[in-house]
Design a protein around this motif. Structure first.
Motif, PDB file in Angstrom:
ATOM      1  N   ILE A  60      43.508  39.275  43.024  1.00  0.00           N
ATOM      2  CA  ILE A  60      42.248  38.593  43.300  1.00  0.00           C
ATOM      3  C   ILE A  60      42.139  38.375  44.805  1.00  0.00           C
ATOM      4  CG2 ILE A  60      40.834  36.562  42.856  1.00  0.00           C
ATOM      5  CD1 ILE A  60      42.307  36.258  40.199  1.00  0.00           C
ATOM      6  N   ALA A  61      41.318  39.182  45.441  1.00  0.00           N
ATOM      7  CA  ALA A  61      41.208  39.153  46.898  1.00  0.00           C
ATOM      8  C   ALA A  61      40.651  37.824  47.408  1.00  0.00           C
ATOM      9  CB  ALA A  61      40.338  40.313  47.378  1.00  0.00           C
ATOM     10  N   ALA A  62      39.853  37.141  46.596  1.00  0.00           N
ATOM     11  CA  ALA A  62      39.201  35.912  47.057  1.00  0.00           C
ATOM     12  C   ALA A  62      40.198  34.794  47.351  1.00  0.00           C
ATOM     13  CB  ALA A  62      38.196  35.424  46.013  1.00  0.00           C
ATOM     14  N   PHE A  63      41.406  34.869  46.775  1.00  0.00           N
ATOM     15  CA  PHE A  63      42.339  33.759  46.864  1.00  0.00           C
ATOM     16  C   PHE A  63      43.466  33.977  47.872  1.00  0.00           C
ATOM     17  CE2 PHE A  63      41.282  33.078  42.097  1.00  0.00           C
ATOM     18  CZ  PHE A  63      40.059  32.523  42.435  1.00  0.00           C
ATOM     19  N   THR A  64      43.447  35.089  48.591  1.00  0.00           N
ATOM     20  CA  THR A  64      44.521  35.406  49.537  1.00  0.00           C
ATOM     21  C   THR A  64      43.932  35.995  50.811  1.00  0.00           C
ATOM     22  OG1 THR A  64      45.974  35.937  47.666  1.00  0.00           O
ATOM     23  CG2 THR A  64      46.715  36.621  49.837  1.00  0.00           C
ATOM     24  N   HIS A  65      44.428  35.561  51.959  1.00  0.00           N
ATOM     25  CA  HIS A  65      43.978  36.105  53.235  1.00  0.00           C
ATOM     26  C   HIS A  65      44.344  37.591  53.317  1.00  0.00           C
ATOM     27  CE1 HIS A  65      43.585  36.771  57.553  1.00  0.00           C
ATOM     28  NE2 HIS A  65      42.928  35.613  57.626  1.00  0.00           N
ATOM     29  N   PHE A  98      38.430  29.258  40.907  1.00  0.00           N
ATOM     30  CA  PHE A  98      37.764  29.057  42.196  1.00  0.00           C
ATOM     31  C   PHE A  98      37.876  27.599  42.636  1.00  0.00           C
ATOM     32  CE2 PHE A  98      35.806  33.076  41.086  1.00  0.00           C
ATOM     33  CZ  PHE A  98      35.647  33.690  42.314  1.00  0.00           C
ATOM     34  N   GLU A  99      37.701  26.690  41.696  1.00  0.00           N
ATOM     35  CA  GLU A  99      37.733  25.270  42.041  1.00  0.00           C
ATOM     36  C   GLU A  99      39.110  24.857  42.545  1.00  0.00           C
ATOM     37  OE1 GLU A  99      36.888  20.871  40.012  1.00  0.00           O
ATOM     38  OE2 GLU A  99      36.553  22.715  38.860  1.00  0.00           O
ATOM     39  N   VAL A 100      40.176  25.287  41.879  1.00  0.00           N
ATOM     40  CA  VAL A 100      41.503  24.842  42.268  1.00  0.00           C
ATOM     41  C   VAL A 100      41.904  25.401  43.633  1.00  0.00           C
ATOM     42  CG1 VAL A 100      42.917  26.676  41.221  1.00  0.00           C
ATOM     43  CG2 VAL A 100      43.797  24.328  41.316  1.00  0.00           C
ATOM     44  N   PHE A 101      41.384  26.578  43.992  1.00  0.00           N
ATOM     45  CA  PHE A 101      41.664  27.143  45.311  1.00  0.00           C
ATOM     46  C   PHE A 101      40.681  26.654  46.381  1.00  0.00           C
ATOM     47  CE2 PHE A 101      44.198  30.232  42.927  1.00  0.00           C
ATOM     48  CZ  PHE A 101      45.300  30.371  43.757  1.00  0.00           C
ATOM     49  N   VAL A 112      37.567  27.522  46.693  1.00  0.00           N
ATOM     50  CA  VAL A 112      36.760  28.662  47.120  1.00  0.00           C
ATOM     51  C   VAL A 112      35.404  28.598  46.435  1.00  0.00           C
ATOM     52  CG1 VAL A 112      36.558  31.184  47.066  1.00  0.00           C
ATOM     53  CG2 VAL A 112      38.768  30.123  47.565  1.00  0.00           C
ATOM     54  N   ASP A 113      34.351  28.739  47.201  1.00  0.00           N
ATOM     55  CA  ASP A 113      32.982  28.724  46.678  1.00  0.00           C
ATOM     56  C   ASP A 113      32.706  30.039  45.954  1.00  0.00           C
ATOM     57  OD1 ASP A 113      30.259  28.602  46.201  1.00  0.00           O
ATOM     58  OD2 ASP A 113      29.744  27.919  48.229  1.00  0.00           O
ATOM     59  N   MET A 114      32.262  29.943  44.692  1.00  0.00           N
ATOM     60  CA  MET A 114      31.963  31.156  43.941  1.00  0.00           C
ATOM     61  C   MET A 114      30.872  31.993  44.601  1.00  0.00           C
ATOM     62  SD  MET A 114      32.235  30.118  39.902  1.00  0.00           S
ATOM     63  CE  MET A 114      32.361  31.831  39.407  1.00  0.00           C
ATOM     64  N   GLU A 115      30.006  31.357  45.377  1.00  0.00           N
ATOM     65  CA  GLU A 115      28.942  32.106  46.044  1.00  0.00           C
ATOM     66  C   GLU A 115      29.493  33.013  47.152  1.00  0.00           C
ATOM     67  OE1 GLU A 115      25.688  32.207  44.982  1.00  0.00           O
ATOM     68  OE2 GLU A 115      26.675  31.162  43.340  1.00  0.00           O
ATOM     69  N   GLU A 116      30.749  32.806  47.525  1.00  0.00           N
ATOM     70  CA  GLU A 116      31.388  33.687  48.499  1.00  0.00           C
ATOM     71  C   GLU A 116      32.188  34.799  47.826  1.00  0.00           C
ATOM     72  OE1 GLU A 116      33.870  31.298  50.992  1.00  0.00           O
ATOM     73  OE2 GLU A 116      32.185  30.459  52.125  1.00  0.00           O
ATOM     74  N   SER A 117      32.092  34.884  46.515  1.00  0.00           N
ATOM     75  CA  SER A 117      32.946  35.801  45.756  1.00  0.00           C
ATOM     76  C   SER A 117      32.845  37.237  46.252  1.00  0.00           C
ATOM     77  CB  SER A 117      32.575  35.734  44.274  1.00  0.00           C
ATOM     78  OG  SER A 117      33.169  36.779  43.554  1.00  0.00           O
ATOM     79  N   ARG A 118      31.641  37.767  46.324  1.00  0.00           N
ATOM     80  CA  ARG A 118      31.471  39.153  46.742  1.00  0.00           C
ATOM     81  C   ARG A 118      31.927  39.357  48.183  1.00  0.00           C
ATOM     82  NH1 ARG A 118      31.794  43.904  44.986  1.00  0.00           N
ATOM     83  NH2 ARG A 118      30.578  43.286  43.157  1.00  0.00           N
ATOM     84  N   ALA A 119      31.580  38.435  49.066  1.00  0.00           N
ATOM     85  CA  ALA A 119      31.963  38.580  50.469  1.00  0.00           C
ATOM     86  C   ALA A 119      33.483  38.554  50.611  1.00  0.00           C
ATOM     87  CB  ALA A 119      31.332  37.468  51.305  1.00  0.00           C
ATOM     88  N   ARG A 120      34.154  37.672  49.892  1.00  0.00           N
ATOM     89  CA  ARG A 120      35.609  37.598  49.967  1.00  0.00           C
ATOM     90  C   ARG A 120      36.259  38.838  49.369  1.00  0.00           C
ATOM     91  NH1 ARG A 120      38.283  32.848  51.092  1.00  0.00           N
ATOM     92  NH2 ARG A 120      36.931  31.123  51.729  1.00  0.00           N
ATOM     93  N   PHE A 121      35.668  39.348  48.304  1.00  0.00           N
ATOM     94  CA  PHE A 121      36.184  40.592  47.721  1.00  0.00           C
ATOM     95  C   PHE A 121      36.076  41.727  48.723  1.00  0.00           C
ATOM     96  CE2 PHE A 121      35.348  44.632  45.604  1.00  0.00           C
ATOM     97  CZ  PHE A 121      36.455  44.740  44.773  1.00  0.00           C
ATOM     98  N   ASP A 122      34.905  41.896  49.316  1.00  0.00           N
ATOM     99  CA  ASP A 122      34.715  42.973  50.296  1.00  0.00           C
ATOM    100  C   ASP A 122      35.658  42.815  51.483  1.00  0.00           C
ATOM    101  OD1 ASP A 122      32.743  44.080  48.724  1.00  0.00           O
ATOM    102  OD2 ASP A 122      31.088  43.179  49.843  1.00  0.00           O
ATOM    103  N   ASP A 123      35.812  41.577  51.964  1.00  0.00           N
ATOM    104  CA  ASP A 123      36.740  41.334  53.070  1.00  0.00           C
ATOM    105  C   ASP A 123      38.170  41.701  52.679  1.00  0.00           C
ATOM    106  OD1 ASP A 123      34.691  40.406  54.665  1.00  0.00           O
ATOM    107  OD2 ASP A 123      35.564  38.417  54.996  1.00  0.00           O
ATOM    108  N   GLY A 124      38.544  41.375  51.442  1.00  0.00           N
ATOM    109  CA  GLY A 124      39.901  41.677  51.001  1.00  0.00           C
ATOM    110  C   GLY A 124      40.170  43.163  50.966  1.00  0.00           C
ATOM    111  N   VAL A 125      39.268  43.920  50.345  1.00  0.00           N
ATOM    112  CA  VAL A 125      39.454  45.375  50.251  1.00  0.00           C
ATOM    113  C   VAL A 125      39.394  46.014  51.632  1.00  0.00           C
ATOM    114  CG1 VAL A 125      38.529  47.521  49.309  1.00  0.00           C
ATOM    115  CG2 VAL A 125      38.523  45.437  47.903  1.00  0.00           C
ATOM    116  N   ASN A 126      38.334  45.714  52.381  1.00  0.00           N
ATOM    117  CA  ASN A 126      38.157  46.349  53.684  1.00  0.00           C
ATOM    118  C   ASN A 126      39.220  45.903  54.680  1.00  0.00           C
ATOM    119  OD1 ASN A 126      35.863  47.638  52.684  1.00  0.00           O
ATOM    120  ND2 ASN A 126      34.515  45.984  53.337  1.00  0.00           N
ATOM    121  N   GLY A 127      39.605  44.625  54.602  1.00  0.00           N
ATOM    122  CA  GLY A 127      40.637  44.129  55.498  1.00  0.00           C
ATOM    123  C   GLY A 127      41.979  44.781  55.230  1.00  0.00           C
ATOM    124  N   CYS A 128      42.351  44.926  53.957  1.00  0.00           N
ATOM    125  CA  CYS A 128      43.616  45.581  53.629  1.00  0.00           C
ATOM    126  C   CYS A 128      43.626  47.029  54.100  1.00  0.00           C
ATOM    127  CB  CYS A 128      43.872  45.513  52.127  1.00  0.00           C
ATOM    128  SG  CYS A 128      44.487  43.914  51.539  1.00  0.00           S
TER     129      CYS A 128
END
Length: 368
Positions: free
Chosen positions: A79-84, A116-119, A121-137
């Motif tokens: 899950i890319a949203a939960f890890t830098h 999302f709540e326990v981390f 992380v705002d669910m509205e950032e889900s897609r942006a965080r996913f894209d950042d995770g894939v593209n960043g890696c």
């Protein structure tokens, strides 16, 4: 067709300890390699019996890599949203080196509001965080002195270590539960695809897969891409035993999923349109309809061959079917026997080759 093994622990800690689950699953990993399966993979979830025994796929897969030498290991998915991205890229690159280039990386967006709540992380950032995770890696795996300017994460110049074993980087898969848009985006980007038929209709899954294929071809990427479709599989020479196991374990899965998705009753997100329907889908689950709709495989080898023939006709002979043999609290011996029966009596009919004579002689299911 290719065939692999996946792990999604839906386990009550009062019925099976974590160490027992890991021990049994790693024994199945070793047996999967002996029998010639193409891959093993595991999910990422937190804080409940619904997947909570797998908070870190890389840890399990490192243990799997240490016990094997050929079979591919995969995240299904991280899950890319939960890890830098810096940490995620480094962890996965380390795993690729430990396995000597056997890693496939599946990225997922997550879908459980409680996670999302326990981390925080705002669910509205889900897609942006996913894209950042894939593209960043990918940037960290392929560049030096990376300067990354994503929607959420910004860093650099920074050079990631270790470099991946596979060049330019491990194969990237995108996991999608029910979104044709996500599948098309994966195809356009040239990534591979992971899908789960249990949460969408046959027509919906066909739309997702065909949309992926069209987008990938239109973007000019070489080859058709790898498509993994995930099923639970209950297999025995005794049909009544297989169906009884399937009914019991599938109801366990659905009841635990219902608990995990319950917060969707009060949650809405523009990033997840229609996901509130998961609550009602769980309540309305019917095993017989699921079996008839080929959302689960169960029965004798002859039964499962027929079910798999339908799946091939619906989704294509180029897919990889990823099978879970030890869901819930199924006894280890029955899971291992199901894995053996599938490799020896089901898979050969879909790859045009005789069954392996013994474990040590088994050729990779993907290689014939």
């Amino acid at each position: 067709m290719e065939f692999g093994v996946n792990f999604f622990p839906v386990v009550d800690p009062e019925r099976k300890t974590a160490s027992t689950y890991y021990d049994e699953s790693l024994r199945l990993v070793e047996r999967a390699e002996e029998l010639g399966y193409e891959h093993v993979q595991i999910v990422e979830h937190y804080g409940s019996p619904y997947g909570g025994y797998s908070p870190d796929p890389a840890t399990f897969l490192a243990a799997a890599a240490a016990r094997t030498s050929r079979i591919r290991i995969g995240t299904g998915a991280v899950i890319a949203a939960f890890t830098h991205p810096v940490k995620l890229a480094a962890t996965l690159s380390m795993l690729d080196n430990l396995s000597h280039g056997r890693l496939d990386v599946g990225f997922g967006r997550a879908f459980l509001p409680d996670e999302f709540e326990v981390f925080g992380v705002d669910m509205e950032e889900s897609r942006a965080r996913f894209d950042d995770g894939v593209n960043g890696c990918i940037a960290l795996w392929t560049e030096e002195n990376t300067v990354f300017d994503g929607a959420v994460h910004r860093f650099g110049p920074f050079t990631g270590y270790p470099r991946p074993y596979q060049q330019p980087h491990p194969p990237v898969f995108v996991a999608s539960a029910s979104s044709p848009q996500s599948c098309a985006a994966a195809g356009e980007a040239g990534h591979h695809l992971q899908v789960v038929p249990s949460v969408t209709s046959r027509e919906g899954l066909q739309e997702m897969i065909e949309g992926y294929r069209r987008a990938r071809a239109a973007a000019g990427h070489a080859g058709p891409g790898r498509i993994q479709v995930k099923y639970t599989c209950y297999l025995s020479e005794d049909r009544e035993l297989a169906l009884s196991d399937a009914r019991t374990q599938e109801h366990n899965y659905v009841s635990r999923m219902a608990e995990a998705v319950a917060s969707w009753a009060e949650t809405r997100s523009s990033q997840y349109p229609g996901y509130e329907a998961f609550v009602e889908k769980a309540r309305a689950y019917d095993f017989d309809r699921a079996l008839e709709g080929r959302k689960v495989l169960a029965g004798t080898p002859e039964d499962v061959r027929g079910q798999l023939a339908d799946i091939r006709d619906w989704y294509g002979s180029d897919i990889c079917v990823s099978l879970q043999f030890n869901p819930g609290h199924l006894p280890y011996e029955r899971a291992e026997r199901a894995m053996e029966l599938f490799a020896l009596e089901v898979a050969p009919g879909f790859r045009g080759a005789p069954a392996p004579r013994a474990a040590e002689e088994a050729a990779p299911l993907a290689a014939v």
